[in-house]
Write an enzyme that holds these catalytic residues in place. Sequence first.
Site, short mmCIF file in Angstrom:
data_model
loop_
_atom_site.label_atom_id
_atom_site.label_comp_id
_atom_site.label_asym_id
_atom_site.label_seq_id
_atom_site.Cartn_x
_atom_site.Cartn_y
_atom_site.Cartn_z
N THR A 153 127.32 19.12 -40.18
CA THR A 153 126.57 18.47 -41.26
C THR A 153 126.19 19.57 -42.26
O THR A 153 126.98 19.90 -43.13
CB THR A 153 125.32 17.72 -40.74
OG1 THR A 153 124.56 18.59 -39.90
CG2 THR A 153 125.74 16.49 -39.97
N LYS A 179 127.44 22.01 -33.29
CA LYS A 179 126.94 21.98 -34.67
C LYS A 179 125.41 21.97 -34.64
O LYS A 179 124.81 21.49 -33.66
CB LYS A 179 127.50 20.78 -35.43
CG LYS A 179 127.18 19.39 -34.90
CD LYS A 179 125.85 18.82 -35.26
CE LYS A 179 125.64 18.76 -36.75
NZ LYS A 179 124.29 18.13 -37.03
N THR A 190 120.10 17.33 -35.72
CA THR A 190 120.77 17.10 -34.45
C THR A 190 121.58 18.29 -33.99
O THR A 190 122.31 18.90 -34.76
CB THR A 190 121.69 15.90 -34.62
OG1 THR A 190 120.89 14.76 -34.81
CG2 THR A 190 122.58 15.71 -33.41
N GLU A 275 119.53 26.20 -40.90
CA GLU A 275 119.49 25.81 -42.31
C GLU A 275 118.81 26.88 -43.15
O GLU A 275 117.64 27.20 -42.93
CB GLU A 275 118.80 24.46 -42.47
CG GLU A 275 119.75 23.32 -42.09
CD GLU A 275 119.08 21.97 -42.05
OE1 GLU A 275 119.82 20.98 -41.99
OE2 GLU A 275 117.85 21.91 -42.09
N ASN A 397 116.63 20.70 -47.27
CA ASN A 397 115.96 19.56 -46.68
C ASN A 397 115.21 18.69 -47.68
O ASN A 397 114.84 17.56 -47.37
CB ASN A 397 115.03 20.02 -45.56
CG ASN A 397 115.85 20.40 -44.35
OD1 ASN A 397 116.60 19.58 -43.84
ND2 ASN A 397 115.76 21.65 -43.94
N THR A 402 118.96 12.18 -51.06
CA THR A 402 119.00 11.67 -52.45
C THR A 402 119.79 12.58 -53.36
O THR A 402 120.12 13.69 -52.99
CB THR A 402 117.57 11.54 -53.00
OG1 THR A 402 116.91 12.78 -52.85
CG2 THR A 402 116.82 10.46 -52.29
#
Lengths: 402, 402
Positions: A153, A179, A190, A275, A397, A402
């Site tokens: 992702t 992942k 996840t 991230e 994040n 959006t």
Amino acid sequence: MPNLHPLSGSVCAPQGFRAAGVAAGIKPSGGLDVALIVSDRPATAAAVFTTNRVCAAPVIVSREHLQDGRARVVAVNAGNANAVTGSRGMDDARRMAQVAAEAAGVPVDEVIVASTGVIGRFLPMERVESGLRAAGRELSAQGDGQAARAIMTTDTRPKEVAVEIAVEGRPIRIGGMCKGSGMIAPNMATMLAFLTTDAEVWPEVLQPALLAATERTFNCVTVDGDCSTNDTLAILANGASGVRVAPGSPAHAAFCEGLLHVCTHLAKELARDGEGATKLVEIEVRGAPTTVEARQVGLSIANSPLVKTALFGNDPNWGRILCAAGYSGVSVDPARIALTLCGVPLLRDGAPVPFDEATTSQAMKAPQVRVELDLGLGEQSSTVWTCDMSYDYVRINAEYTT
Amino acid sequence: MPNLHPLSGSVCAPQGFRAAGVAAGIKPSGGLDVALIVSDRPATAAAVFTTNRVCAAPVIVSREHLQDGRARVVAVNAGNANAVTGSRGMDDARRMAQVAAEAAGVPVDEVIVASTGVIGRFLPMERVESGLRAAGRELSAQGDGQAARAIMTTDTRPKEVAVEIAVEGRPIRIGGMCKGSGMIAPNMATMLAFLTTDAEVWPEVLQPALLAATERTFNCVTVDGDCSTNDTLAILANGASGVRVAPGSPAHAAFCEGLLHVCTHLAKELARDGEGATKLVEIEVRGAPTTVEARQVGLSIANSPLVKTALFGNDPNWGRILCAAGYSGVSVDPARIALTLCGVPLLRDGAPVPFDEATTSQAMKAPQVRVELDLGLGEQSSTVWTCDMSYDYVRINAEYTT
């Protein structure tokens, strides 16, 4: 480990496994988003799932299918988590398993399904189904690289590992992919990890071995009780090597060691690619009464946004590390604590040690930073992995759906 | 509350209190950094301190001084937390109390000391001492505004409140000030709050009243078990109004209501001014079996970096809210949950409700955002406050000491 040799690839490195990754149009980017991993022969299977009370439909379906300790297909989509989707989500997960079973030519209860991505949206089933069928047609023993990309992702790179272990002269192989990548705190995105082996491992041996490796690896990158709705770690063992891992045998010890190696590699890759991460942070807590308490202190530090932002800023603001240890729930004694950061002693017997801030800050710019905390309370230790928290963490994040 | 009237100012609004804030050179910015609050007459006192095992020296000293339930001076410095500073830190905290006692002309055990700022550095005692003496000379009934500024660290504005309550025609007053501002997660920066009242409240009444108000206010902005090394909330009651708050009397009820009002105001200000905050987030959890469980779910949501970054990005990614409820430790049932964001229903009976993303995202741009979660399990509720997580949060905390 002298008899452990790294191999290229991942889940197709062990004999008798094929995989594929295809673009089914689930990810808005148009990237690979459906993966299939198939054992050519019957296989045992074990798994560890999220403990989140709000668990996704595919987790419920996979748990059911794994009750007999057998599975030979893993079917995954990225881009949509199929979580908090009510009864329609359950229908979709079952349908996903059915289509994957048909594509691989196995009974439906031999299929593990997994989804990752945004929560609360229904799966685009037409795309998922055609993706699974396309993946079924493309299965190959070289398909693991594509599959590893298809489960990503916000990961910036695929995460793969494979090893061969010699057991009394006969090789067994273990491969894996995973992942993340929101591993910045325990409540993040996840974690999916899929392992394969050509060893023959009965379910009653496979599940404990997987749990033991998980405790020291994936559960040390803060993916434990506080996990996402979809977290899934599964292993398939198809016995194609002809080597049986009997309880207590030399093969058992070798298999567990190989599994630990594979899981450690993947867990560290998860943290390194968290991230927005700019560095991997390894936190070793020593001198604890128990390993559980050592890990609890380590995770408390690893999850502190204040510690993580200081690490991003190359700021040796070690008081935040002590503070996080202090609220970990473990009865630490500040007067006994010793702390070392990037090899620089900062604290001894609970009192600050003079150190050069500029040099230490410079050392913190390395791609891997090590924190060593000695609680001075016992003999046990634990190592946990995390990453720093950067502007990119917020950007990724704040702009996810959006 | 009809007989509750807002007043300007804060800790000097009640009769018989003076305060001052001076620049002592502890903050590198040269700003105000030493505050003194003094009751002109003997006073009872109560306090709530951090539960962090690594607690700062001033917390230990203040706890000792409050054992008899009496204190009439609060002495504070900002810019240095005097935490994890070993025995020298203890000596410094005691010396700070001694100098404040001399400056105010009271016995040393009537002094509460508090420090906030970077952890692990020794206090610059010459500056602290001269600052306290200067503050002693500047004490005035108009000094609370300066004092409120002097306790700030990364706060963007002072936080003050005062009210007058009529008790059977006779007024009592309660005032308060506080500083945050890293309230973005429960392990954040120090929360200091100082309250005063001119009611006469015996220690055995004052401490329970303070605890009860704390439970519904400061402990609902995630400053609870997971607090910093220095967190301190203290109240002085000097009886100058001539109104006694006897247990069970109308005055008691009025006092508790006034205290709750003051604490609620300050707690919300803390969240609103959280580090890097662009909005205040109010999370109401209803339908819980107990208020404790309602708060636990609320805090789990309030502490999720994924929820907070989505709020910053005006992203109605409500799956993250459900996910955080799911790992809160409370046995939520996903099939019963209802969720409303900015008044827009997003989830009913655990299934998504179609909604307009653009309109909802627009509504999320307001300075105050409300999340309502109904667990469908009981009759109890709790409201918690937090803020979003922005780029500025990372900037502020990556650049704090260096």
